[in-house]
Structures are given as C-alpha cells and as structure tokens.
Design an enzyme around this catalytic site. Structure first.
Site, PDB file in Angstrom:
ATOM      1  N   SER A 146      53.498   1.558  58.267  1.00  0.00           N
ATOM      2  CA  SER A 146      53.258   0.150  58.578  1.00  0.00           C
ATOM      3  C   SER A 146      53.077   0.027  60.085  1.00  0.00           C
ATOM      4  O   SER A 146      53.661   0.804  60.855  1.00  0.00           O
ATOM      5  CB  SER A 146      54.464  -0.690  58.152  1.00  0.00           C
ATOM      6  OG  SER A 146      54.350  -2.007  58.651  1.00  0.00           O
ATOM      7  N   TYR A 160      63.600  -1.795  58.024  1.00  0.00           N
ATOM      8  CA  TYR A 160      62.314  -1.451  57.399  1.00  0.00           C
ATOM      9  C   TYR A 160      61.403  -0.776  58.424  1.00  0.00           C
ATOM     10  O   TYR A 160      60.797   0.263  58.144  1.00  0.00           O
ATOM     11  CB  TYR A 160      61.660  -2.724  56.854  1.00  0.00           C
ATOM     12  CG  TYR A 160      60.223  -2.552  56.417  1.00  0.00           C
ATOM     13  CD1 TYR A 160      59.913  -1.993  55.178  1.00  0.00           C
ATOM     14  CD2 TYR A 160      59.159  -2.955  57.239  1.00  0.00           C
ATOM     15  CE1 TYR A 160      58.588  -1.834  54.778  1.00  0.00           C
ATOM     16  CE2 TYR A 160      57.847  -2.804  56.839  1.00  0.00           C
ATOM     17  CZ  TYR A 160      57.560  -2.248  55.608  1.00  0.00           C
ATOM     18  OH  TYR A 160      56.250  -2.092  55.210  1.00  0.00           O
TER      19      TYR A 160
HETATM   20  P1  NAP Z   1      54.352  -4.708  46.638  1.00  0.00           P
HETATM   21  O1  NAP Z   1      53.243  -5.635  46.355  1.00  0.00           O
HETATM   22  O2  NAP Z   1      55.743  -5.237  46.775  1.00  0.00           O
HETATM   23  O3  NAP Z   1      54.353  -3.558  45.522  1.00  0.00           O
HETATM   24  C1  NAP Z   1      55.306  -2.550  45.592  1.00  0.00           C
HETATM   25  C2  NAP Z   1      55.058  -1.550  44.495  1.00  0.00           C
HETATM   26  O4  NAP Z   1      56.046  -0.525  44.627  1.00  0.00           O
HETATM   27  C3  NAP Z   1      55.206  -2.128  43.111  1.00  0.00           C
HETATM   28  O5  NAP Z   1      54.265  -1.505  42.266  1.00  0.00           O
HETATM   29  C4  NAP Z   1      56.623  -1.720  42.725  1.00  0.00           C
HETATM   30  O6  NAP Z   1      56.764  -1.510  41.346  1.00  0.00           O
HETATM   31  C5  NAP Z   1      56.751  -0.393  43.425  1.00  0.00           C
HETATM   32  N1  NAP Z   1      58.122   0.002  43.725  1.00  0.00           N
HETATM   33  C6  NAP Z   1      59.080  -0.685  44.395  1.00  0.00           C
HETATM   34  N2  NAP Z   1      60.195   0.031  44.469  1.00  0.00           N
HETATM   35  C7  NAP Z   1      59.950   1.190  43.831  1.00  0.00           C
HETATM   36  C8  NAP Z   1      60.724   2.329  43.553  1.00  0.00           C
HETATM   37  N3  NAP Z   1      61.995   2.437  43.969  1.00  0.00           N
HETATM   38  N4  NAP Z   1      60.155   3.345  42.855  1.00  0.00           N
HETATM   39  C9  NAP Z   1      58.881   3.252  42.403  1.00  0.00           C
HETATM   40  N5  NAP Z   1      58.110   2.200  42.641  1.00  0.00           N
HETATM   41  C10 NAP Z   1      58.640   1.170  43.329  1.00  0.00           C
HETATM   42  O7  NAP Z   1      54.076  -3.866  47.991  1.00  0.00           O
HETATM   43  P2  NAP Z   1      52.743  -3.701  48.873  1.00  0.00           P
HETATM   44  O8  NAP Z   1      52.666  -4.840  49.803  1.00  0.00           O
HETATM   45  O9  NAP Z   1      51.598  -3.375  47.993  1.00  0.00           O
HETATM   46  O10 NAP Z   1      53.158  -2.434  49.757  1.00  0.00           O
HETATM   47  C11 NAP Z   1      52.820  -1.114  49.421  1.00  0.00           C
HETATM   48  C12 NAP Z   1      53.182  -0.216  50.582  1.00  0.00           C
HETATM   49  O11 NAP Z   1      52.501  -0.646  51.756  1.00  0.00           O
HETATM   50  C13 NAP Z   1      54.673  -0.224  50.926  1.00  0.00           C
HETATM   51  O12 NAP Z   1      55.074   1.071  51.298  1.00  0.00           O
HETATM   52  C14 NAP Z   1      54.748  -1.167  52.109  1.00  0.00           C
HETATM   53  O13 NAP Z   1      55.852  -0.891  52.935  1.00  0.00           O
HETATM   54  C15 NAP Z   1      53.430  -0.853  52.801  1.00  0.00           C
HETATM   55  N6  NAP Z   1      52.977  -1.945  53.681  1.00  0.00           N
HETATM   56  C16 NAP Z   1      52.692  -3.178  53.166  1.00  0.00           C
HETATM   57  C17 NAP Z   1      52.286  -4.180  54.029  1.00  0.00           C
HETATM   58  C18 NAP Z   1      51.947  -5.568  53.545  1.00  0.00           C
HETATM   59  O14 NAP Z   1      51.764  -6.465  54.393  1.00  0.00           O
HETATM   60  N7  NAP Z   1      51.843  -5.799  52.249  1.00  0.00           N
HETATM   61  C19 NAP Z   1      52.181  -3.928  55.397  1.00  0.00           C
HETATM   62  C20 NAP Z   1      52.491  -2.668  55.880  1.00  0.00           C
HETATM   63  C21 NAP Z   1      52.887  -1.681  55.003  1.00  0.00           C
HETATM   64  P3  NAP Z   1      57.588  -2.521  40.385  1.00  0.00           P
HETATM   65  O15 NAP Z   1      57.074  -3.886  40.666  1.00  0.00           O
HETATM   66  O16 NAP Z   1      57.284  -2.057  38.998  1.00  0.00           O
HETATM   67  O17 NAP Z   1      59.021  -2.354  40.760  1.00  0.00           O
END
Ligand code: NAP
Length: 249
Positions: A146, A160
C-alpha cells in the site's frame, strides 16, 4: 499435466481488488484459484463467471493467517492438476481508524498475522512448488502492499501501514532470494481504491479525491491491470519492484 493452462492463486479474491484480479487473469488465459475467508457465495459466483469464459476456477476457503489452512489450500490446488504459475498475495485487512493509544495488541497481532504472516506463508508454499530448486518450472509472485507503507497513516492505522512496510521489505528480499530459481517477486502499492475495505476502518472518504493529484479514487480494475502485467512474461526483467498505482499520490 500437459495441455492444461497454468493456475494463478489469488488470496482474498471474493471481492475488491482480488476479485478484479481474478477476472483479469482469467481473461488473460489463466485458470484461477480463488481464495477467500468468509464469503463463499461471492467466491462461487465469481468462479461461475470465470468458467463461462472457458477457464477453470477453483474456490478455496482458507484464512491465510492459519498455517494448517494454508497448507490444506495448496494441497487442494495440487490435487486439481496443472502447474502453479503465479501467486497474488492480496488478502489484507485494516482495523478501525484511530490513534495508537486506542489500539489493542490483539488488533495488532491480527493485522500482522493476516497481512504479513499470511503473505509469508503463501510465498513459502508457492516457492516450494514453483522454484527450480524444488523441481518446479518457475513462476511469479505479486504482493499487495500500500502507499500507506510510505506515508505511515498517522492517526489512522499506523499498524496497518507498518504491516505493509514489512510486505515491501519481504518482497524485495524474496525477489533476490528466488530470482535465481525462476521466480519473479514484485509488489503493487495501491493508493485509495474503491472497495469495501474502507468500511472496516470507518474512514470517511468523501473528500479524499481532492487530496489525490488525479482527483479521483482508483478502481479495482486499475490495480488488477498492474498485477496482471507483473504476473505476465511482459514483465520478464522486472524483479523486486514496488509499483505505485495511486493516481500520483
Ligand atoms: P477488501 O475489499 O476488503 O477484500 C478483502 C478480501 O480479502 C476479501 O476477498 C476477503 O475475503 C479476503 N480476506 C480477508 N481476510 C482474509 C484472510 N484472513 N484470509 C483469506 N482471505 C481474507 O480489500 P481490498 O480493498 O480489495 O484490498 C485488497 C488488498 O489491497 C489488501 O491487501 C489491501 O491492504 C490492499 N490495499 C487496498 C487499498 C484500498 O484502498 N482498497 C489500498 C492499498 C492497499 P472474505 O470477504 O471472504 O473474508
């Protein structure tokens, strides 16, 4: 197995960036293993769409922070037949926004268990299958960090941000450790992307767009595109890179 396309395993692909990445990888011709923690229905719905493209989709429930569940997940993938060509360590969590003084150690441990230990565990199992040192044919790993790793997320979630700093460092180290064995390891550092993750932090992103040079939030598909490129042979000389996809932030 000859004639079978290769698998890409994407952790946390029931929604958000992971789901967009799974869809993009399927469009690129890979079979896709969809890991999730809780939302089986969402993972299965995505798997059905991917199968309509003519690709295989394998739905694998596992908490990436749980060593036994991760081992079982990779064994189920082995049993499906075909080669693991790539791993995307996308599963990641935040916790409610706040200052350090308000946080508990249980929260810190869970954030680090999922974001850091989960990434290390999946890298370990993937390396055992893809490394030429273990008889594998090589492959690619992409870790989701991130932009918070650089900014530190003061007053929001320094835990985080620190976990993503660890992801940056392990990505660079593993890249150097594994490139001689045919595995390219790289990372992507998204900015603020429109996904459900922000509901877990309770952040109000209403005015966030004005703080970003491009003046808007990112879409999951825009991160998926960068991940798919890093997985592909088009990125054959890209090793240990952290690609910022953040609208200039
Ligand atoms: P999200 O919409 O919250 O989705 C998270 C996904 O991870 C869901 O499919 C969830 O599955 C799964 N998950 C959560 N805990 C888990 C675990 N312990 N084991 C296996 N699966 C798990 O997140 P996102 O925004 O797409 O983010 C994806 C990645 O990008 C993350 O690493 C996040 O830190 C990074 N990121 C995101 C942003 C942003 O602004 N969105 C910015 C920077 C970095 P379930 O729902 O089935 O639990």
């Amino acid at each position: 197995m000859p004639g079978m396309p290769d698998w890409i395993l994407i952790t946390g692909s029931s929604r958000g960036i992971g789901a967009a990445t799974a869809w993009r990888c399927a469009q690129a011709g890979w079979d896709v293993a969809l890991n999730f923690a809780r939302d089986a229905a969402a993972a299965q719905a995505l798997a059905a769409r991917i199968e309509q493209l003519g690709r295989r989709a394998l739905v694998l429930q596992a908490d990436v922070a749980d060593e036994a569940q991760v081992a079982a997940m990779f064994e189920r993938l082995d049993a499906a037949g075909g080669r693991l060509a790539g791993l995307v360590n996308n599963a990641g969590i935040v916790a409610p926004a706040g200052r350090l003084e308000t946080m508990t150690t249980a929260r810190w441990r869970r954030v680090f268990d999922v974001n850091v230990i989960g990434t290390l565990l999946c890298c370990q199992h993937a390396a055992r299958r893809m490394s030429t040192r273990h008889g594998g044919a090589g492959g690619a790993i992409v870790n989701l960090s991130s932009r918070a790793a650089e900014f530190g997320s003061a007053g929001i979630y320094v835990d985080y941000a620190a976990s993503k700093g660890a992801v940056d460092t392990l990505t660079k180290g593993l890249a150097r450790e594994l490139i001689g064995e045919g595995i390219r390891v790289n990372g992507v550092r998204p900015g603020i992307i429109e996904t459900d993750i922000h509901a877990d932090s309770g952040l109000d992103l209403h005015d966030a767009a004005s703080t970003i040079p491009i003046q808007r939030l990112g879409r999951p598909e825009e991160i998926a595109e960068a991940i798919a490129w890093l997985l592909s042979d088009a990125a054959s000389y890209t090793v240990g890179a952290m690609l910022d996809v953040a609208g200039g932030r």
